[in-house]
Write a protein that holds these residues in place. Structure first.
Motif, PDB file in Angstrom:
ATOM      1  N   TYR A   8       6.914  16.750   2.036  1.00 25.47           N
ATOM      2  CA  TYR A   8       6.054  15.625   1.929  1.00 25.47           C
ATOM      3  C   TYR A   8       7.035  14.404   1.670  1.00 25.47           C
ATOM      4  N   LEU A   9       6.578  13.343   2.063  1.00 27.04           N
ATOM      5  CA  LEU A   9       7.097  12.008   1.767  1.00 27.04           C
ATOM      6  C   LEU A   9       5.874  11.076   1.009  1.00 27.04           C
ATOM      7  N   GLN A  10       5.991  10.668   0.073  1.00 29.53           N
ATOM      8  CA  GLN A  10       5.105   9.759  -0.578  1.00 29.53           C
ATOM      9  C   GLN A  10       5.736   8.376  -0.653  1.00 29.53           C
ATOM     10  N   MET A  11       5.171   7.610   0.027  1.00 29.85           N
ATOM     11  CA  MET A  11       5.689   6.224   0.220  1.00 29.85           C
ATOM     12  C   MET A  11       4.687   4.993  -0.530  1.00 29.85           C
ATOM     13  N   ASN A  12       5.232   4.437  -1.445  1.00 33.53           N
ATOM     14  CA  ASN A  12       4.693   3.364  -2.096  1.00 33.53           C
ATOM     15  C   ASN A  12       5.282   2.074  -1.800  1.00 33.53           C
ATOM     16  N   SER A  13       4.475   0.972  -2.398  1.00 27.66           N
ATOM     17  CA  SER A  13       4.939  -0.373  -2.181  1.00 27.66           C
ATOM     18  C   SER A  13       5.597  -0.541  -0.840  1.00 27.66           C
ATOM     19  N   LEU A  14       4.693  -0.202   0.112  1.00 33.95           N
ATOM     20  CA  LEU A  14       5.426  -0.407   1.408  1.00 33.95           C
ATOM     21  C   LEU A  14       5.541  -1.800   1.944  1.00 33.95           C
ATOM     22  N   LYS A  15       6.503  -2.046   2.836  1.00 36.28           N
ATOM     23  CA  LYS A  15       6.956  -3.164   3.182  1.00 36.28           C
ATOM     24  C   LYS A  15       6.631  -3.323   4.894  1.00 36.28           C
ATOM     25  N   PRO A  16       6.774  -4.409   5.534  1.00 37.63           N
ATOM     26  CA  PRO A  16       6.542  -4.522   6.943  1.00 37.63           C
ATOM     27  C   PRO A  16       7.940  -3.755   7.485  1.00 37.63           C
ATOM     28  N   GLU A  17       9.140  -4.032   6.890  1.00 33.72           N
ATOM     29  CA  GLU A  17      10.337  -3.473   7.246  1.00 33.72           C
ATOM     30  C   GLU A  17      10.294  -1.688   7.266  1.00 33.72           C
ATOM     31  N   ASP A  18       9.218  -1.102   6.708  1.00 35.91           N
ATOM     32  CA  ASP A  18       9.247   0.161   6.892  1.00 35.91           C
ATOM     33  C   ASP A  18       8.695   0.541   7.905  1.00 35.91           C
TER      34      ASP A  18
ATOM     35  N   GLY B 161       0.622  -1.333  -0.131  1.00 35.87           N
ATOM     36  CA  GLY B 161      -0.044  -0.059   0.165  1.00 35.87           C
ATOM     37  C   GLY B 161       0.718   1.205   0.050  1.00 35.87           C
ATOM     38  N   SER B 162       0.056   2.393   0.112  1.00 33.90           N
ATOM     39  CA  SER B 162       0.687   3.530   0.091  1.00 33.90           C
ATOM     40  C   SER B 162       0.190   4.617   1.197  1.00 33.90           C
ATOM     41  N   LEU B 163       1.292   5.498   1.504  1.00 29.88           N
ATOM     42  CA  LEU B 163       1.005   6.616   2.579  1.00 29.88           C
ATOM     43  C   LEU B 163       1.804   7.930   2.071  1.00 29.88           C
ATOM     44  N   ARG B 164       1.139   9.172   2.496  1.00 33.77           N
ATOM     45  CA  ARG B 164       1.733  10.396   2.040  1.00 33.77           C
ATOM     46  C   ARG B 164       1.734  10.866   3.352  1.00 33.77           C
ATOM     47  N   LEU B 165       3.175  11.276   3.955  1.00 38.48           N
ATOM     48  CA  LEU B 165       3.454  11.998   5.060  1.00 38.48           C
ATOM     49  C   LEU B 165       3.512  13.545   4.761  1.00 38.48           C
ATOM     50  N   SER B 166       3.369  14.444   5.470  1.00 45.91           N
ATOM     51  CA  SER B 166       3.360  15.777   5.430  1.00 45.91           C
ATOM     52  C   SER B 166       4.096  16.126   6.704  1.00 45.91           C
ATOM     53  N   CYS B 167       4.859  17.327   6.267  1.00 46.78           N
ATOM     54  CA  CYS B 167       5.370  18.033   7.668  1.00 46.78           C
ATOM     55  C   CYS B 167       5.364  19.448   7.225  1.00 46.78           C
ATOM     56  N   ALA B 168       4.414  20.269   8.375  1.00 51.65           N
ATOM     57  CA  ALA B 168       4.143  21.558   8.452  1.00 51.65           C
ATOM     58  C   ALA B 168       5.291  22.092   9.230  1.00 51.65           C
ATOM     59  N   ALA B 169       5.722  23.327   8.549  1.00 50.60           N
ATOM     60  CA  ALA B 169       6.870  24.034   9.403  1.00 50.60           C
ATOM     61  C   ALA B 169       6.433  25.257   9.669  1.00 50.60           C
TER      62      ALA B 169
ATOM     63  N   GLY C 126      13.178   4.102  -5.355  1.00 54.17           N
ATOM     64  CA  GLY C 126      12.403   3.663  -6.355  1.00 54.17           C
ATOM     65  C   GLY C 126      10.902   3.411  -5.511  1.00 54.17           C
ATOM     66  N   ARG C 127      10.806   3.662  -4.268  1.00 52.30           N
ATOM     67  CA  ARG C 127       9.583   3.565  -3.855  1.00 52.30           C
ATOM     68  C   ARG C 127       8.981   4.730  -3.218  1.00 52.30           C
ATOM     69  N   PHE C 128       9.978   5.534  -2.546  1.00 54.66           N
ATOM     70  CA  PHE C 128       9.684   7.008  -1.800  1.00 54.66           C
ATOM     71  C   PHE C 128       9.948   8.065  -2.558  1.00 54.66           C
ATOM     72  N   THR C 129       9.375   8.922  -2.521  1.00 51.85           N
ATOM     73  CA  THR C 129       9.524  10.223  -3.111  1.00 51.85           C
ATOM     74  C   THR C 129       9.477  11.392  -2.178  1.00 51.85           C
ATOM     75  N   ILE C 130      10.658  12.033  -2.035  1.00 47.70           N
ATOM     76  CA  ILE C 130      10.481  13.380  -1.127  1.00 47.70           C
ATOM     77  C   ILE C 130      10.253  14.828  -1.993  1.00 47.70           C
ATOM     78  N   SER C 131       9.485  15.444  -1.506  1.00 48.48           N
ATOM     79  CA  SER C 131       9.111  16.932  -2.260  1.00 48.48           C
ATOM     80  C   SER C 131       8.872  18.031  -1.312  1.00 48.48           C
ATOM     81  N   ARG C 132       8.885  19.165  -1.546  1.00 47.20           N
ATOM     82  CA  ARG C 132       8.496  20.289  -0.835  1.00 47.20           C
ATOM     83  C   ARG C 132       7.783  21.257  -1.388  1.00 47.20           C
ATOM     84  N   ASP C 133       6.935  22.060  -0.965  1.00 53.75           N
ATOM     85  CA  ASP C 133       6.340  23.162  -1.510  1.00 53.75           C
ATOM     86  C   ASP C 133       6.569  24.444  -0.362  1.00 53.75           C
TER      87      ASP C 133
END
Length: 127
Positions: free
Chosen positions: A80-90, A16-24, A66-73
């Motif tokens: 942001y951290l877009q996390m795809n193809s998540l594994k239990p070890e994540d 599955g996927s999750l998108r983390l956000s960080c507000a500064a 290849g699974r995670f993507t970091i970006s900023r606005d």
């Protein structure tokens, strides 16, 4: 002072996927190099990804390439951290960080290279 607040963590199934956000807040977001780190139970905090403000160059730990993507606005003071193809070890608590510098070799000193930490958000990946 700089305040960083993470959100977006939760429970997700493998693949599955999750998108983390960080507000500064507290200082101009665009003046900081930013990154994500994580800490699993019983383990040391480790580097996940970072992004520079000149050219937007990104850096990733081998374990997430290849699974995670970091970006900023910068206009929204968000990271942001877009996390795809998540594994239990994540599974870990994920922290955003304001970095003093970028380490091209990904070998960050958690004391000297990081100015501010967020409180963390839990990510749990089930089998």
């Amino acid at each position: 002072q700089v305040q960083l607040v993470e959100s977006g963590g939760g429970l997700v199934q493998s693949g599955g996927s999750l998108r983390l956000s960080c507000a500064a807040s507290g200082r101009t977001f665009s003046t900081y190099l930013m990154g994500w780190f994580r800490q699993a139970p019983g383990k040391e905090r480790e580097f996940v990804a970072a992004i520079s403000w000149i050219g937007g160059t990104t850096y990733y730990a081998d374990s997430v390439k290849g699974r995670f993507t970091i970006s900023r606005d910068n206009a929204k003071n968000m990271l942001y951290l877009q996390m795809n193809s998540l594994k239990p070890e994540d599974t870990a608590v994920y922290y955003c960080a304001a970095l003093r510098r970028i380490r091209a070799n990904n070998n960050y000193d958690m004391e000297s290279d990081v100015d501010y930490w967020g409180q963390g958000t839990q990510v749990t990946v089930s089998s």
